[in-house]
Design an enzyme around this catalytic site. Structure first.
Site, PDB file in Angstrom:
ATOM      1  N   ASP A  70      -2.296   2.235  -4.475  1.00 34.21           N
ATOM      2  CA  ASP A  70      -3.547   2.546  -3.786  1.00 34.21           C
ATOM      3  C   ASP A  70      -4.275   1.604  -4.210  1.00 34.21           C
ATOM      4  O   ASP A  70      -4.363   0.699  -4.968  1.00 34.21           O
ATOM      5  CB  ASP A  70      -3.758   4.015  -4.417  1.00 34.21           C
ATOM      6  CG  ASP A  70      -2.911   5.081  -4.280  1.00 34.21           C
ATOM      7  OD1 ASP A  70      -2.105   4.937  -3.038  1.00 34.21           O
ATOM      8  OD2 ASP A  70      -2.708   5.941  -4.842  1.00 34.21           O
ATOM      9  N   HIS A 124       0.927  -1.215   0.006  1.00 30.80           N
ATOM     10  CA  HIS A 124      -0.049   0.088   0.144  1.00 30.80           C
ATOM     11  C   HIS A 124       1.020   1.283   0.084  1.00 30.80           C
ATOM     12  O   HIS A 124       0.406   2.353  -0.253  1.00 30.80           O
ATOM     13  CB  HIS A 124      -0.808  -0.067   1.204  1.00 30.80           C
ATOM     14  CG  HIS A 124      -2.254   0.745   1.007  1.00 30.80           C
ATOM     15  ND1 HIS A 124      -2.497   1.489  -0.162  1.00 30.80           N
ATOM     16  CD2 HIS A 124      -3.292   0.711   1.684  1.00 30.80           C
ATOM     17  CE1 HIS A 124      -3.721   2.061  -0.066  1.00 30.80           C
ATOM     18  NE2 HIS A 124      -4.188   1.486   1.080  1.00 30.80           N
TER      19      HIS A 124
END
Length: 506
Positions: free
Chosen positions: A481, A477
């Site tokens: 995204d 992450h």
């Protein structure tokens, strides 16, 4: 005459400096015995002899800069010539009998082969032969286990295994001695009780030749070898050791311990239970898998997103063309080529899933080196299909079949398991319905495939039975995204539910 050339030095490394020659012209050399050490700006590389014989000529002396595949030396082939030279150069003590001289001349040492870049030691896993057994040339003697691959060691010649210097479980260094083969009439000894003695004999009392670049830098800085701690072979001082500066040397030079997974104390166990338990030491490969997976969890901001795909179209297409595909290409048409193609298609649209973090930079890769996770008897390995984005379905299937077979046999080289940019793991072959795969660092994405299971689905207002599969994308992450991860999975789903999109690049 065999030519000894500079091996591949690693990605983006094109030249090296000859740091140290371990042999001089006229010396006898055995197969895989270390001849010299090369120093690059990243790693130190040892160069083994490809044949047994006599070092005839050194073409690139110490301190010289050489490119990849440059000629380093010439070795005159022939074990008999090497043995004769070795006997002639040996100090003459008490005159041996004719039988002893004949036995000594026909003795050949079995050496630890080159283990690969950045791998300096291995564990003797299994001896297939015992002392006194007859062996033929190229017959497998033993198997070595590193933290990445298993390496089989063949007999360099025919004869009798007269002595085992490194028994099962011993840790050996690259270029170390494993055993002795008596080609004719040599005495047969006993297995060594410990690998430590021969290793000590091979290095004890030997003058250490420091790297030429290190010597030059020491002169410039006014330092002596006693002020520095060498990290090269046998304690050789390398250039980076001088750059690091003086350090306090430990009282006893002990080898660095292999990193172990964090120990978790066991709970109390009754004597009755303890008597029925079996304790087995983790293999190097299993220790490395445990460490890397835990490092991945500790380093990456890992998150997993899920979707499901209707496999009706892919299964129909495969059933329709599998016989023609096998007849033309000589390989079966499986599901992995469809998934590989679908992932490549999605990676082009969401390139951050194919990227990696390097410090404060994001490295976007304009290629796809696809890792295909494969289960083996010793653990999970991930062979890499390089430039998969340029391959056809048939080429992908051939690569997967060939590398999968070699992975199961423990024949993969380290180079074949490095450099992947994205990974696919198929837990469905073992019956997994749903799981969250763990990232293969430094990659930023891994796709988990699962079992195909018929389930009732609502399609156009009607309930129908369809072959469905859950897909799981684990991603970092920090770089990917949620929108990018979901988009990637949706594109994979679309390509599999309508394979014509792959042809139309939609």
């Amino acid at each position: 005459m065999a030519e000894i050339r500079v091996p591949t030095l690693g990605e983006s490394v094109t030249e090296a400096t000859v740091a140290t020659w371990f042999k001089k012209p006229g010396d006898a050399v055995a197969v895989d015995e270390m001849l010299c050490e090369l120093e690059t700006d990243k790693v130190t590389v040892e160069v083994p002899s490809s044949v047994a014989g006599v070092l005839e000529e050194i073409v690139a002396p110490e301190g010289e800069t050489v490119g990849v595949d440059a000629l380093l030396a010439n070795v005159k082939e022939g074990a008999s010539a090497a043995a004769a030279t070795e006997q002639a150069s040996a100090p003459k003590e008490a005159a041996p009998s004719q039988a002893e001289a004949k036995g000594e001349a026909s003795t050949l040492k079995v050496m630890v082969p080159a283990l690969g870049e950045s791998v300096s030691e291995a564990t003797v896993s299994t001896w297939f032969k015992k002392v006194g057994d007859a062996v033929t040339a190229d017959e497998m003697l033993c198997e070595l286990e590193t933290d990445k691959v298993s390496v089989e060691v063949p007999a360099p010649s025919s004869g009798v295994l007269s002595e085992i210097l490194a028994p099962d479980g011993a840790t050996v260094q690259a270029g170390g001695e494993l055993a002795v083969i008596a080609e004719s009439g040599a005495a047969v000894g006993k297995p060594a009780e410990s690998a430590e003695a021969p290793m000590a004999e091979s290095t004890g009392g030997k003058d250490i030749e420091h790297a030429p670049s290190a010597k030059k830098l020491m002169q410039e800085k006014g330092l002596s070898p006693d002020q520095l701690t060498g990290t090269g072979k046998d304690g050789r001082i390398m250039k980076e050791d001088v750059q690091r500066g003086p350090t306090a040397k430990p009282a006893a030079a002990a080898p660095a311990p292999t990193p172990q997974p964090a120990a978790v104390p066991r709970g109390p166990v009754s004597a009755d239970d303890a008597a029925r338990e079996e304790r087995v030491k983790m293999t190097r490969l299993r220790q490395t898998i445990a460490r890397r997976l835990k490092d991945s969890q500790n380093t990456a901001a890992m998150l997993t997103t899920y979707n499901e795909v209707d496999m009706t179209e892919v299964m129909g297409l495969r059933n329709e063309y599998k016989d023609l595909f096998l007849k033309k290409h000589g390989v079966k048409l499986g599901f992995m080529s469809f998934f590989t193609k679908a992932c490549i298609h999605a990676l082009h649209e969401v390139p951050e899933v194919n990227a990696e973090i390097d410090g404060t930079d994001v490295v976007y890769k304009n290629y796809v080196h696809m890792g295909i996770a494969a289960g083996t008897p010793t653990g999970l390995v991930v062979p890499v299909i390089r430039d998969a984005h340029l391959m056809s379905f048939a080429q992908i299937e051939k690569e997967i079949a060939e590398k999968g077979a070699r992975a199961r046999d423990g024949k993969l080289s380290m180079a074949e398991m490095q450099g992947g940019s994205f990974t696919i793991s198929n837990g469905g072959v073992y019956g997994s319905l749903m799981s969250s795969p763990i990232l293969n660092p430094p990659q930023s994405g891994i796709l988990g495939m699962h079992k195909i299971q018929e389930r009732p689905m609502a399609i156009n207002g009607q309930v129908v039975i369809r072959p469905m599969m859950y897909l799981a994308l684990s991603y970092d992450h920090r770089i990917v995204d949620g929108k990018g991860a979901v988009t990637f999975l949706v594109r994979v789903k679309e390509a599999l539910e309508d394979p014509r999109r792959l042809l139309m690049d939609l």
